[in-house]
Design a protein around this motif. Structure first.
Motif, mmCIF file in Angstrom:
data_model
loop_
_atom_site.group_PDB
_atom_site.id
_atom_site.type_symbol
_atom_site.label_atom_id
_atom_site.label_comp_id
_atom_site.label_asym_id
_atom_site.label_seq_id
_atom_site.Cartn_x
_atom_site.Cartn_y
_atom_site.Cartn_z
ATOM 1 N N ARG A 240 0.827 -1.212 0.000
ATOM 2 C CA ARG A 240 0.000 0.000 0.000
ATOM 3 C C ARG A 240 0.858 1.257 0.000
ATOM 4 N N THR A 241 1.985 1.239 0.670
ATOM 5 C CA THR A 241 2.845 2.425 0.691
ATOM 6 C C THR A 241 3.890 2.400 -0.410
ATOM 7 N N THR A 242 4.257 1.203 -0.890
ATOM 8 C CA THR A 242 5.220 1.114 -1.995
ATOM 9 C C THR A 242 4.539 1.389 -3.319
ATOM 10 N N GLY A 243 3.404 0.727 -3.547
ATOM 11 C CA GLY A 243 2.553 1.077 -4.666
ATOM 12 C C GLY A 243 2.943 0.530 -6.017
ATOM 13 N N ALA A 244 3.980 -0.315 -6.104
ATOM 14 C CA ALA A 244 4.409 -0.863 -7.393
ATOM 15 C C ALA A 244 5.206 -2.133 -7.136
ATOM 16 N N LEU A 245 5.397 -2.897 -8.208
ATOM 17 C CA LEU A 245 6.193 -4.113 -8.111
ATOM 18 C C LEU A 245 7.598 -3.940 -8.660
ATOM 19 N N ALA A 246 7.860 -2.795 -9.300
ATOM 20 C CA ALA A 246 9.185 -2.528 -9.873
ATOM 21 C C ALA A 246 9.463 -1.030 -9.792
ATOM 22 N N PRO A 247 10.741 -0.636 -9.682
ATOM 23 C CA PRO A 247 11.081 0.792 -9.666
ATOM 24 C C PRO A 247 10.722 1.464 -10.988
ATOM 25 N N SER A 248 10.640 2.784 -10.971
ATOM 26 C CA SER A 248 10.331 3.547 -12.176
ATOM 27 C C SER A 248 11.416 3.365 -13.228
ATOM 28 N N SER A 249 11.002 3.324 -14.497
ATOM 29 C CA SER A 249 11.943 3.191 -15.603
ATOM 30 C C SER A 249 12.622 4.525 -15.892
ATOM 31 N N ARG A 250 13.646 4.497 -16.735
ATOM 32 C CA ARG A 250 14.310 5.728 -17.160
ATOM 33 C C ARG A 250 13.328 6.650 -17.886
ATOM 34 N N ARG A 251 12.459 6.073 -18.711
ATOM 35 C CA ARG A 251 11.502 6.889 -19.460
ATOM 36 C C ARG A 251 10.539 7.609 -18.512
ATOM 37 N N LEU A 252 10.073 6.894 -17.493
ATOM 38 C CA LEU A 252 9.179 7.525 -16.532
ATOM 39 C C LEU A 252 9.921 8.596 -15.741
ATOM 40 N N ALA A 253 11.152 8.298 -15.330
ATOM 41 C CA ALA A 253 11.950 9.291 -14.608
ATOM 42 C C ALA A 253 12.157 10.541 -15.460
ATOM 43 N N ALA A 254 12.438 10.357 -16.744
ATOM 44 C CA ALA A 254 12.659 11.500 -17.634
ATOM 45 C C ALA A 254 11.406 12.355 -17.746
ATOM 46 N N GLY B 240 -0.407 16.359 -19.797
ATOM 47 C CA GLY B 240 -0.251 14.941 -19.503
ATOM 48 C C GLY B 240 0.426 14.212 -20.646
ATOM 49 N N ARG B 241 1.106 13.144 -20.307
ATOM 50 C CA ARG B 241 1.731 12.297 -21.323
ATOM 51 C C ARG B 241 1.758 10.870 -20.807
ATOM 52 N N THR B 242 1.701 9.933 -21.717
ATOM 53 C CA THR B 242 1.719 8.521 -21.356
ATOM 54 C C THR B 242 3.103 7.944 -21.611
ATOM 55 N N VAL B 243 3.611 7.234 -20.632
ATOM 56 C CA VAL B 243 4.903 6.561 -20.753
ATOM 57 C C VAL B 243 4.624 5.066 -20.820
ATOM 58 N N TRP B 244 4.775 4.514 -22.002
ATOM 59 C CA TRP B 244 4.518 3.089 -22.189
ATOM 60 C C TRP B 244 5.699 2.232 -21.737
ATOM 61 N N ALA B 245 6.900 2.790 -21.805
ATOM 62 C CA ALA B 245 8.104 2.027 -21.451
ATOM 63 C C ALA B 245 8.307 2.030 -19.947
ATOM 64 N N ASN B 246 7.354 1.455 -19.238
ATOM 65 C CA ASN B 246 7.426 1.326 -17.790
ATOM 66 C C ASN B 246 6.579 0.119 -17.421
ATOM 67 N N VAL B 247 6.839 -0.469 -16.250
ATOM 68 C CA VAL B 247 6.075 -1.624 -15.783
ATOM 69 C C VAL B 247 5.368 -1.270 -14.485
ATOM 70 N N PRO B 248 4.023 -1.076 -14.546
ATOM 71 C CA PRO B 248 3.189 -1.001 -15.748
ATOM 72 C C PRO B 248 3.304 0.384 -16.398
ATOM 73 N N PRO B 249 2.738 0.565 -17.598
ATOM 74 C CA PRO B 249 2.719 1.898 -18.219
ATOM 75 C C PRO B 249 2.057 2.915 -17.290
ATOM 76 N N ALA B 250 2.442 4.176 -17.450
ATOM 77 C CA ALA B 250 1.964 5.204 -16.525
ATOM 78 C C ALA B 250 1.587 6.478 -17.268
ATOM 79 N N ARG B 251 0.688 7.228 -16.666
ATOM 80 C CA ARG B 251 0.315 8.554 -17.147
ATOM 81 C C ARG B 251 0.957 9.576 -16.228
ATOM 82 N N VAL B 252 1.743 10.487 -16.798
ATOM 83 C CA VAL B 252 2.410 11.532 -16.025
ATOM 84 C C VAL B 252 1.631 12.831 -16.180
ATOM 85 N N TRP B 253 1.340 13.447 -15.061
ATOM 86 C CA TRP B 253 0.625 14.728 -15.045
ATOM 87 C C TRP B 253 1.553 15.827 -14.566
ATOM 88 N N ARG B 254 1.418 16.987 -15.178
ATOM 89 C CA ARG B 254 2.210 18.162 -14.812
ATOM 90 C C ARG B 254 1.260 19.317 -14.542
#
Length: 264
Positions: free
Chosen positions: A22-36, A222-236
């Motif tokens: 519940r506090t971690t919220g994911a099964l894998a760390p953010s990808s480079r694409r999501l970080a960017a 907003g933009r969608t980052v598909w190169a992440n597990v799972p894919p994510a929507r980034v909001w600014r």
């Protein structure tokens, strides 16, 4: 360039995800694409001294991406409540992938439980001050406002009131021309409807409603980052006009097959 997470870091993340999802919220760390995508407001102002806040840093994939972007005179405050992650983040900001880097780290202060550490004026040899705070962002009090706030918190795992409190705190600390970025994984709502209880699905919908309300308060992109597990929507979010959003980042396989950016 700061090195990307080691296998041991990923293993730590997976262990913590199993222990406290519940506090971690994911099964894998953010990808480079999501970080960017999350760090885009910093990259766009390359060479300018900025005050940056990162919340929910986990094992540090976004922190590692941020550090080389910071110009002399910048500061980075990193907030993480998980003590195991915070310990790793102290290693990240101390090393920072630069020869001779000795970044300062805030340690828990037993006499001030609401402020787990203090923020002195000292900076490293590159002119950048980095501090890790082991606390909740609602309790963070650095005495400064920020040009950029990068949130890695798993909002859809929280109660709606908690999400509102965090977002209010972000906006309190954000400078008038600043930018706030956060993300949400795609497909979580349908998944919860299939496997979660009715109450849990209702909580998820309420969180999405709260976040949608904040997106109505100012300029949003907003933009969608598909190169992440799972894919994510980034909001600014930001009150100042923002550049035209970049096309959605397509999965490498789809792009090589001739798919257009943003195609689904």
């Amino acid at each position: 360039m700061t090195s990307w997470p080691r296998f041991t870091d990923t293993r730590l993340f997976a262990a913590e995800a199993v222990r406290a999802f519940r506090t971690t919220g994911a099964l894998a760390p953010s990808s480079r694409r999501l970080a960017a995508a999350l760090c885009a407001p910093v990259a766009e102002r390359a060479g300018q001294p900025l005050d940056v806040l990162e919340v929910g840093a986990g094992t540090g994939p976004v922190t590692r991406f941020l550090l080389p972007l910071l110009a002399p005179g910048s500061s980075l405050d990193v907030v993480e409540t998980n003590p195991r992650f915070a310990a790793l983040l102290r290693e990240v900001v101390h090393g920072a992938g630069r020869s001779g880097d000795t970044r300062r780290v805030a340690r828990p202060d037993a006499n001030r439980p609401d402020r787990r550490g203090d923020e002195g004026p000292d900076r490293d040899q590159h002119g950048v001050r980095s501090v890790v705070h082991e606390t909740r962002v609602e309790q963070l009090d650095t005495g400064r406002s920020y040009d950029v706030i990068v949130s890695g918190l798993p909002f859809t795992n929280f109660a709606p009131d908690t999400v509102a409190s965090v977002m209010d705190r972000y906006l309190e600390m954000l400078r008038p021309q600043g930018a706030l970025t956060y993300f949400a994984y795609l497909g979580t709502a349908p998944a919860r409807r299939l496997v979660a209880s009715a109450a849990e699905a209702a909580r998820h919908r309420a969180v999405e409603t709260v976040l949608a309300g904040y997106r109505l308060r100012g300029t949003v992109a907003g933009r969608t980052v598909w190169a992440n597990v799972p894919p994510a929507r980034v909001w600014r979010l930001g009150p100042a006009p923002l550049p035209t959003p970049a096309p959605d980042i397509a999965p490498p396989r789809a792009r090589s097959a001739g798919a257009r950016p943003g195609s689904r």
